[in-house]
Write a protein that holds these residues in place. Sequence first.
Motif, short mmCIF file in Angstrom:
data_model
loop_
_atom_site.label_atom_id
_atom_site.label_comp_id
_atom_site.label_asym_id
_atom_site.label_seq_id
_atom_site.Cartn_x
_atom_site.Cartn_y
_atom_site.Cartn_z
N ASP A 83 0.82 -1.21 0.00
CA ASP A 83 0.00 0.00 0.00
C ASP A 83 0.85 1.26 0.00
O ASP A 83 0.50 2.26 -0.64
N GLY A 84 1.97 1.21 0.72
CA GLY A 84 2.85 2.38 0.77
C GLY A 84 3.46 2.68 -0.59
O GLY A 84 3.50 3.84 -1.03
N MET A 85 3.93 1.65 -1.29
CA MET A 85 4.51 1.86 -2.62
C MET A 85 3.44 2.35 -3.59
O MET A 85 3.69 3.24 -4.42
N ASP A 86 2.25 1.80 -3.50
CA ASP A 86 1.17 2.24 -4.37
C ASP A 86 0.86 3.72 -4.14
O ASP A 86 0.64 4.48 -5.09
N ALA A 87 0.86 4.14 -2.87
CA ALA A 87 0.60 5.55 -2.55
C ALA A 87 1.71 6.45 -3.08
O ALA A 87 1.45 7.54 -3.60
N LEU A 88 2.95 6.00 -2.96
CA LEU A 88 4.07 6.78 -3.48
C LEU A 88 4.01 6.93 -4.99
O LEU A 88 4.24 8.03 -5.53
N ILE A 89 3.67 5.85 -5.68
CA ILE A 89 3.58 5.90 -7.14
C ILE A 89 2.48 6.86 -7.59
O ILE A 89 2.61 7.55 -8.61
N ALA A 90 1.41 6.94 -6.81
CA ALA A 90 0.32 7.86 -7.14
C ALA A 90 0.70 9.31 -6.86
O ALA A 90 0.28 10.23 -7.58
N TRP A 91 1.53 9.53 -5.81
CA TRP A 91 1.84 10.89 -5.37
C TRP A 91 3.06 11.50 -6.05
O TRP A 91 3.05 12.69 -6.43
N LEU A 92 4.12 10.74 -6.23
CA LEU A 92 5.39 11.30 -6.67
C LEU A 92 5.33 12.07 -7.98
O LEU A 92 5.90 13.18 -8.07
N PRO A 93 4.69 11.57 -9.05
CA PRO A 93 4.74 12.31 -10.32
C PRO A 93 4.22 13.73 -10.25
O PRO A 93 4.76 14.63 -10.91
N PRO B 154 14.04 24.02 -1.11
CA PRO B 154 12.60 23.80 -0.90
C PRO B 154 12.22 22.39 -1.34
O PRO B 154 12.86 21.79 -2.21
N HIS B 155 11.18 21.87 -0.74
CA HIS B 155 10.67 20.54 -1.08
C HIS B 155 11.69 19.44 -0.77
O HIS B 155 11.71 18.39 -1.43
N TRP B 156 12.52 19.67 0.25
CA TRP B 156 13.53 18.69 0.62
C TRP B 156 12.92 17.32 0.87
O TRP B 156 13.48 16.29 0.48
N ALA B 157 11.76 17.30 1.52
CA ALA B 157 11.13 16.01 1.85
C ALA B 157 10.78 15.22 0.58
O ALA B 157 10.80 13.99 0.60
N PHE B 158 10.47 15.91 -0.51
CA PHE B 158 10.21 15.19 -1.77
C PHE B 158 11.46 14.43 -2.21
O PHE B 158 11.37 13.26 -2.61
N TYR B 159 12.62 15.09 -2.17
CA TYR B 159 13.85 14.46 -2.64
C TYR B 159 14.20 13.25 -1.77
O TYR B 159 14.69 12.23 -2.28
N ILE B 160 13.94 13.35 -0.48
CA ILE B 160 14.18 12.21 0.41
C ILE B 160 13.20 11.09 0.09
O ILE B 160 13.58 9.92 -0.02
N ALA B 161 11.92 11.44 -0.06
CA ALA B 161 10.91 10.42 -0.38
C ALA B 161 11.24 9.72 -1.68
O ALA B 161 11.14 8.48 -1.77
N PHE B 162 11.64 10.48 -2.69
CA PHE B 162 11.99 9.88 -3.98
C PHE B 162 13.12 8.87 -3.82
O PHE B 162 13.06 7.76 -4.38
N ASN B 163 14.15 9.22 -3.07
CA ASN B 163 15.30 8.33 -2.96
C ASN B 163 14.98 7.08 -2.17
O ASN B 163 15.46 5.98 -2.52
N PHE B 164 14.17 7.18 -1.13
CA PHE B 164 13.77 5.96 -0.42
C PHE B 164 12.84 5.12 -1.27
O PHE B 164 12.88 3.88 -1.23
#
Length: 362
Positions: free
Chosen positions: A191-201, A296-306
Amino acid sequence: MSADTGANEGASEVRTRFDEAALARWMADNVAGFAGPLTVEQFKGGQSNPTYRLTTPDARYVLRRKPAGALVKGAHDVLREARVLCALAPTPVPVPPVLGVCDDDGVIGTAFYVMALVDGRIFWDASFAEVPQGERAAYFDAMNATIAALHQVDPGAVGLADYGRPGNFFARQIARWARQYLEDTDAGRDDGMDALIAWLPDAIPHGDETAIVHGDFRCDNMIFHPTRPEVLAVLDWELSTLGHPLSDFAYHATMYRMPPDIVAGLGGADPVALGLPTEADYVAAYCARTGRDGIPHWAFYIAFNFFRLAAIFHGIKGRAIRGTANSAHALERAAAYPRLVALAVAAMATARGGGSVDTSGG
């Protein structure tokens, strides 16, 4: 874990053999100053591309070669590694000197290159526990200065304008890893990966940059001076390309959140108590060196890498289930996959709340 006193001490018997006499003949013709006899040992690391220590009475070298057998297209490209090392040699980025490159599979069975062996220390523990506490911050600053220097190299000026596809780095990477995750049905869905795939783009920050990126910039991929906080050589350029510098830097900075039993990291530790800069201070130092007001948006870059790491570990899980995983540590990595997903999801939650890093030092 302790510091390895170099990429020069962790070698022993050869596990992946080749014609050593043929190599010696090639080096006599192609490596300036080479004179045998030649002794060959294989390093404990270098699982992706077999890596060897070559010793003669007067010198020591390192050989990196492609693995034998059928390979995935574009993988294990040691000639690409040699190219980036040669291109970066005249820049402030410390790299081992390349002494010879061979694209003829007929010499030892695969393409290879030979570089000088750089004497120094490799740290496998991101806390730099082997260094006195009062000196550890200087080692972190040396890493910070090195990755900042890399990202300021003009690819065109060093002949690497075609080293990768410029632009849209995050969109292409997210699509690639999402596709790999979705296609590997054996490893299952999360579920977590599915949520990330929906959010990241849709969360990709505006603006685009292109730089030479290392792709795996960690403390254990660097050789440090034997006694000083100085990076003498950055190793393992297999994943290097043209990409977004903030992806590369954020991957490096995930060490602050990374559980140390997965990849060299400080997850769960107090950096100040260890004598290390905080994550915010480390980001601020990079920004100062690269002329940024902040990230800015540092948390995005961290989320993307994990997310990217989780997708890689998901693939390892699938191969382990199918019995095709090459690494003896495949099951351990597969077991770590849910924790990487959780770290990515936590960073996504921070980003959704507008999270960023204060780079003022406060």
